[in-house]
Structures are given as C-alpha cells and as structure tokens.
Design a protein around this motif. Structure first.
Motif, PDB file in Angstrom:
ATOM      1  N   VAL A   7       8.511  -4.943  13.957  1.00 44.55           N
ATOM      2  CA  VAL A   7       7.341  -4.139  14.304  1.00 44.55           C
ATOM      3  C   VAL A   7       7.626  -3.290  15.541  1.00 44.55           C
ATOM      4  O   VAL A   7       7.296  -2.100  15.593  1.00 44.55           O
ATOM      5  N   ASN A   8       8.269  -3.885  16.529  1.00 40.84           N
ATOM      6  CA  ASN A   8       8.605  -3.141  17.755  1.00 40.84           C
ATOM      7  C   ASN A   8       9.544  -1.981  17.461  1.00 40.84           C
ATOM      8  O   ASN A   8       9.427  -0.903  18.060  1.00 40.84           O
ATOM      9  N   GLN A   9      10.494  -2.192  16.570  1.00 39.18           N
ATOM     10  CA  GLN A   9      11.412  -1.116  16.199  1.00 39.18           C
ATOM     11  C   GLN A   9      10.655   0.052  15.588  1.00 39.18           C
ATOM     12  O   GLN A   9      10.926   1.214  15.898  1.00 39.18           O
ATOM     13  N   THR A  34       0.709  -6.271   9.320  1.00 41.51           N
ATOM     14  CA  THR A  34       0.691  -5.501  10.562  1.00 41.51           C
ATOM     15  C   THR A  34      -0.394  -4.423  10.532  1.00 41.51           C
ATOM     16  O   THR A  34      -0.624  -3.792   9.508  1.00 41.51           O
ATOM     17  N   ASP A  35      -1.021  -4.220  11.680  1.00 40.53           N
ATOM     18  CA  ASP A  35      -2.018  -3.155  11.800  1.00 40.53           C
ATOM     19  C   ASP A  35      -1.304  -1.873  12.190  1.00 40.53           C
ATOM     20  O   ASP A  35      -0.914  -1.687  13.353  1.00 40.53           O
ATOM     21  N   GLY A  53      -0.272  -6.725   2.644  1.00 36.97           N
ATOM     22  CA  GLY A  53      -1.470  -6.911   3.459  1.00 36.97           C
ATOM     23  C   GLY A  53      -1.513  -6.094   4.724  1.00 36.97           C
ATOM     24  O   GLY A  53      -2.419  -6.270   5.549  1.00 36.97           O
ATOM     25  N   ALA A  54      -0.583  -5.172   4.918  1.00 33.29           N
ATOM     26  CA  ALA A  54      -0.579  -4.340   6.126  1.00 33.29           C
ATOM     27  C   ALA A  54      -1.737  -3.350   6.089  1.00 33.29           C
ATOM     28  O   ALA A  54      -2.193  -2.937   5.018  1.00 33.29           O
ATOM     29  N   ASN A  55      -2.191  -2.956   7.256  1.00 29.82           N
ATOM     30  CA  ASN A  55      -3.253  -1.959   7.360  1.00 29.82           C
ATOM     31  C   ASN A  55      -2.634  -0.621   7.721  1.00 29.82           C
ATOM     32  O   ASN A  55      -2.221  -0.390   8.850  1.00 29.82           O
ATOM     33  N   LEU A  56      -2.561   0.271   6.725  1.00 29.29           N
ATOM     34  CA  LEU A  56      -1.989   1.600   6.913  1.00 29.29           C
ATOM     35  C   LEU A  56      -3.058   2.680   6.741  1.00 29.29           C
ATOM     36  O   LEU A  56      -2.743   3.831   6.476  1.00 29.29           O
ATOM     37  N   SER A  78      -1.911  -5.642  -1.798  1.00 29.34           N
ATOM     38  CA  SER A  78      -3.097  -5.912  -0.969  1.00 29.34           C
ATOM     39  C   SER A  78      -3.101  -5.125   0.339  1.00 29.34           C
ATOM     40  O   SER A  78      -3.872  -5.437   1.256  1.00 29.34           O
ATOM     41  N   ALA A  79      -2.266  -4.115   0.452  1.00 31.80           N
ATOM     42  CA  ALA A  79      -2.242  -3.298   1.669  1.00 31.80           C
ATOM     43  C   ALA A  79      -3.439  -2.358   1.708  1.00 31.80           C
ATOM     44  O   ALA A  79      -4.012  -2.009   0.678  1.00 31.80           O
ATOM     45  N   LEU A  80      -3.807  -1.956   2.913  1.00 29.41           N
ATOM     46  CA  LEU A  80      -4.893  -0.990   3.102  1.00 29.41           C
ATOM     47  C   LEU A  80      -4.289   0.369   3.418  1.00 29.41           C
ATOM     48  O   LEU A  80      -3.635   0.534   4.452  1.00 29.41           O
ATOM     49  N   LEU A  81      -4.503   1.328   2.519  1.00 25.55           N
ATOM     50  CA  LEU A  81      -4.024   2.693   2.730  1.00 25.55           C
ATOM     51  C   LEU A  81      -5.174   3.679   2.571  1.00 25.55           C
ATOM     52  O   LEU A  81      -5.005   4.789   2.074  1.00 25.55           O
ATOM     53  N   ILE A  82      -6.349   3.278   3.011  1.00 25.93           N
ATOM     54  CA  ILE A  82      -7.548   4.091   2.852  1.00 25.93           C
ATOM     55  C   ILE A  82      -7.414   5.374   3.661  1.00 25.93           C
ATOM     56  O   ILE A  82      -7.208   5.339   4.876  1.00 25.93           O
ATOM     57  N   GLY A  83      -7.503   6.510   2.975  1.00 20.90           N
ATOM     58  CA  GLY A  83      -7.414   7.796   3.641  1.00 20.90           C
ATOM     59  C   GLY A  83      -6.044   8.140   4.190  1.00 20.90           C
ATOM     60  O   GLY A  83      -5.907   9.078   4.973  1.00 20.90           O
TER      61      GLY A  83
END
Length: 483
Positions: A7-9, A34-35, A53-56, A78-83
């Motif tokens: 995530v840091n990378q 990850t958010d 499940g990441a929030n993108l 199950s990831a969030l790619l809304i908009g």
C-alpha cells in the motif's frame, strides 16, 4: 488483509509503483480492503493485483501516458468502483464478481473475458467498451450506456437491462436467457446474430415473459428484436395537426406500398415541437420520402382549413370568428390521446404496426413514461367495485385479439391487477400499464375483431382510468421524458 508495504508503495505515485513492479516481477500486490477512494492511479500497473473489497470509488484509473497501465487479471471481487474513471482501462480477464461500478466511466475500456457476475453497473458508461466473452450473469446494467460496445459471446443470462442504451451494440452469440429487457433502447444497428435465448422478461417483476409459454425457436429472439430498417425523422417545430398528419401519412403509405412504411416513434420536444420517426425498408431515398411526407401534410392542412371555413361560413360565422373556431379545433386535435382514441374507436385512417415503436425514448412494448397525475386510493373509493368488473371485461375482450396482442394485453392486465392489490400501489407503474393498453388499442391490427369490439375495449380502458382517479389527458404516450 492488505500488505502495508504494498500500500505504501502505491501511495508514492504510479511511476514509482510501476518501477517497483518491474523490479519485483513475481510479486503479486495485495491491496485487498484498502481505501483508495479518489486516489490518482492513472497509468498504474495493477495487473494481477489483489484488490478484493478495496474501495476505489471516484479513483482515477485511466490508462494515462504510461503504457504499463493495466488491471488485467486483477481480483476486484466485491470492490467499490462507484463513479471511478476507467476510460480506456484494461481489465481483460479481471474478476469483478459482486463489484459496485455504479456510474463508473468505462468508455472504451477492455473488459473482454472479465467476470462481472452479479456486479452492479447501474448507470455506468460503457460506450465503445469491449466485453467480448465477458461473464455478465445476473449483472445489473439498468440505465447503463452500452452504445457501440462489443458484447459478442457475452453471457447476459438473468441480467437486468432495464432502460439500458444499446444503440449500435453488438450482441452476436450472446446469451440472453432470463434477462430483463424493460425499456431498453436499441436500433436497427444493434446486432443479434446467432444470439442464444430461451426466454426473456419485459419487466423487472419477471411477469411479462416472452414467449409466454415454452422457449424461443432458433433465431426467433433475434428476429423479434432486430429489424432491417431505415428511419426518417419528420420535425414539426410548431406542433402538429394530428388529423392532417394521419390523413397525409395514409396517403404516403399508399404511394410507397412496397416500402413498409410505419411509425416507429412520436416524441415531444420542448415547446410545441414534435418529432415523428418513420421506418421503412432499407435502400430507398429517404430524402424523397421526407419531402413527399411534408408536401402531403401541407396539402392536408390547407384542405382541412378550406373545409372548416366553408362549414363555418354556411353556419353564418364571419371569417375572423371562423378562424378562431378553427384554431380551437386544431388545439383539440393536438391531443395525441384524443387522436389515438378516435382512431381506435372508429378505425378511420391507416392501421399502424407500432409494436416495438417508441414514444419519447423507450419501446412501446415496455416503456410508457414516468409518473402520472392523480391519486389512487382504491380502499375507500366508491369506484372500488367497478375496477375488478372493468378488469374482467377487458380480459374477456382481449381474448378476441390476435395471439401476440392477446398475450401482451393479458400480461398488462395481470400486472395491473397485481399492482392494484398491493397495500400501497405504485402510481407511476399503474400509469405505465394504462398507457400500454391505450397504445395497444390504437396501434393494433385486428383482423379477427370488429371496429365496435375495439371501440368498446377503448371505452373500458378510459373508464378504468377515470375510476382510478388519473386525469385522462395524462394517460397517453409520454412527451419528452424518458423513464
């Protein structure tokens, strides 16, 4: 759980991230959960990454200037790619089961062979996208834009395509069994070659099944939805005298009997403007048809005005008074509901095959506008006893219709009765059902019925509308709004 180091990378920017991926070619990034909402990830190489499940939501995932940009084979279940902005993104073979892509921008994206089963793509923009061979079983594509997209060999079984825009879309060899096609918008350039389908539904409640019983024969589904046609748009900027229009259209059809002329759509634009779309067999000079249609319309206007003036002159009216009366009568004729009811009850003028036609954007078989006025309260209304009676009468009368129209009428009446039986009936839905019956009355070709039969059916539909407390002028094909 995501790998913190990974995530840091990623937070150091796409350029450093891509270099890190290049230095570690065998490493599979773990960014699960990850958010990353609203993150700038344009050009990032996320090939094969675990984004479960990441929030993108709202993230910028465009290809950008970096050629290494990729989400191929990524796990986005199950990831969030809304908009999210995914213009031109590469998601080939990615897994997006149960992912949320509401209103995501996927214009020109590559989703070939991707697995989007049970994903939510409501309102997504997929114009020009490639979904060749994609798994779209039970996906929600309501209000999505698929125009010019390639869905060849895609599995759309049980998909929700309500109000989906699919103009010039390729569905060759796609699977449609069990899909809902309510209010979807297609045209003659939408391709269905070798499409596979046993049955479909024409509303989300899975009530209006086609075929009503059994399954489609090979090629029958494609033949039902695809028509080889050309269109001509007649634009009336200052409104239409409907009597003059239908009379002129009757003459136009008689002059081009070999061109299968019919009305596909009537759309009201802002102000008094109308657009009437005619369809005909391909390969003919559309400019000539348009010119002749306008000539005949103008001639009918002039003839009708002359008739009105002569009739009113004989009644002793002065010319100025006569012209005022003519204008009032013309305004009355501008009501499409009145014209359709008159045509249905008298069988005057041409018969129009308007199955599959559009009024204000959606297919007449499935789309009849948005909300209607009036309040429906059948629990304490003195008209309550009349409603079941009228439904029964209409159902019996529909039995005399030709098979296809009978099935459609019975489906509409069944859905209407189910809605009225609910504690809190949906007024817009009831309005749409009534509009279907009105349009069916006016457009149906009835070789097995008499004009009197149809007049009675039309009268009963209008009476039912009044018993339900809906203003009669609002139960007509919609104007410029799309539902």
């Amino acid at each position: 759980m995501a790998n913190v180091r990974h995530v840091n990378q990623l937070t150091q920017g796409s350029k450093r991230w891509n270099q890190w991926r290049k230095d570690n070619p065998l490493l599979q990034p773990d960014l699960s959960g990850t958010d990353l909402s609203r993150a700038f990830l344009s050009g990032a190489n996320l090939r094969g990454a675990n984004l479960h499940g990441a929030n993108l939501s709202g993230a910028d995932l465009r290809v950008g200037d970096l050629r290494q940009a990729s989400l191929n084979h990524a796990n986005l279940n199950s990831a969030l790619l809304i908009g999210s902005d995914l213009i031109g993104a590469s998601l080939s073979h990615a897994t997006l089961r149960k992912a949320s892509l509401n209103d995501a921008i996927l214009i020109g994206a590559d989703l070939s062979r991707a697995n989007l089963s049970n994903a939510d793509l409501r309102g997504a923009f997929l114009s020009g996208a490639s979904l060749n061979g994609a798994k779209l079983k039970s996906v929600s594509l309501s209000d999505a834009t698929l125009s010019r997209a390639d869905l060849s060999s895609a599995d759309l079984s049980e998909a929700n395509l309500t109000r989906t825009q699919a103009l010039r879309t390729s569905f060759g060899k796609s699977i449609f069994t069990g899909a809902c096609l309510e209010d979807w918008n297609i045209n003659s350039s939408t391709k269905f070659e070798a499409a596979i389908c046993e049955y479909v539904y024409l509303n989300r409640g899975c009530r209006e099944r086609r075929p009503r019983e059994g399954t489609f024969k090979p090629g029958e589904f494609a033949a039902l939805f695809q028509q080889a046609i050309d269109t001509v748009d007649l634009i009336f900027k200052d409104g239409i005298d409907w009597q003059a229009f239908f009379q002129s259209f009757q003459k136009l059809r008689s002059q081009y009997t070999d061109k299968n002329l019919s009305i596909q759509a009537i759309e009201r634009k802002p102000g008094e403007a109308f657009v009437v779309r005619l369809v005909m067999s391909p390969g003919f000079d559309k400019t000539l048809v348009e010119s002749r249609a306008k000539e005949l319309y103008v001639a009918e206007i002039e003839a009708l005005e002359a008739q009105y003036e002569e009739r009113l002159r004989l009644q002793g009216q002065h010319l100025e008074d006569a012209r005022q009366t003519i204008e009032i009568e013309r305004q009355d004729k501008a009501s499409l509901m009145a014209v359709m009811s008159t045509m249905a009850s008298t069988q005057q003028g041409p018969t129009y095959d308007m199955r599959g036609a559009q009024f204000g954007g959606g297919f007449i078989e499935t789309n009849y506008g948005t909300q209607v006025g009036g309040t429906i309260n059948h629990h304490h209304d003195p008209n309550t006893e009349d409603i079941p009676r009228l439904l029964t009468i209409l159902r019996n009368q529909a039995q005399t219709f030709p098979t296809d129209q009978k099935d459609e009428a019975l489906d509409i009446l069944e859905a209407l009765q189910d809605e009225l039986a609910k504690p809190d009936p949906d007024q817009p839905r009831i309005g749409r059902r009534l509009k279907k019956l009105v349009a069916l009355d006016a457009a149906i070709a009835l070789p097995t019925t008499t004009p009197d039969d149809l007049a009675t059916f039309t009268t009963n539909v209008i009476e039912l509308t009044e018993k339900l407390g809906i203003p009669i002028e609002q139960v007509q094909p919609p104007s410029s709004s799309n539902s």
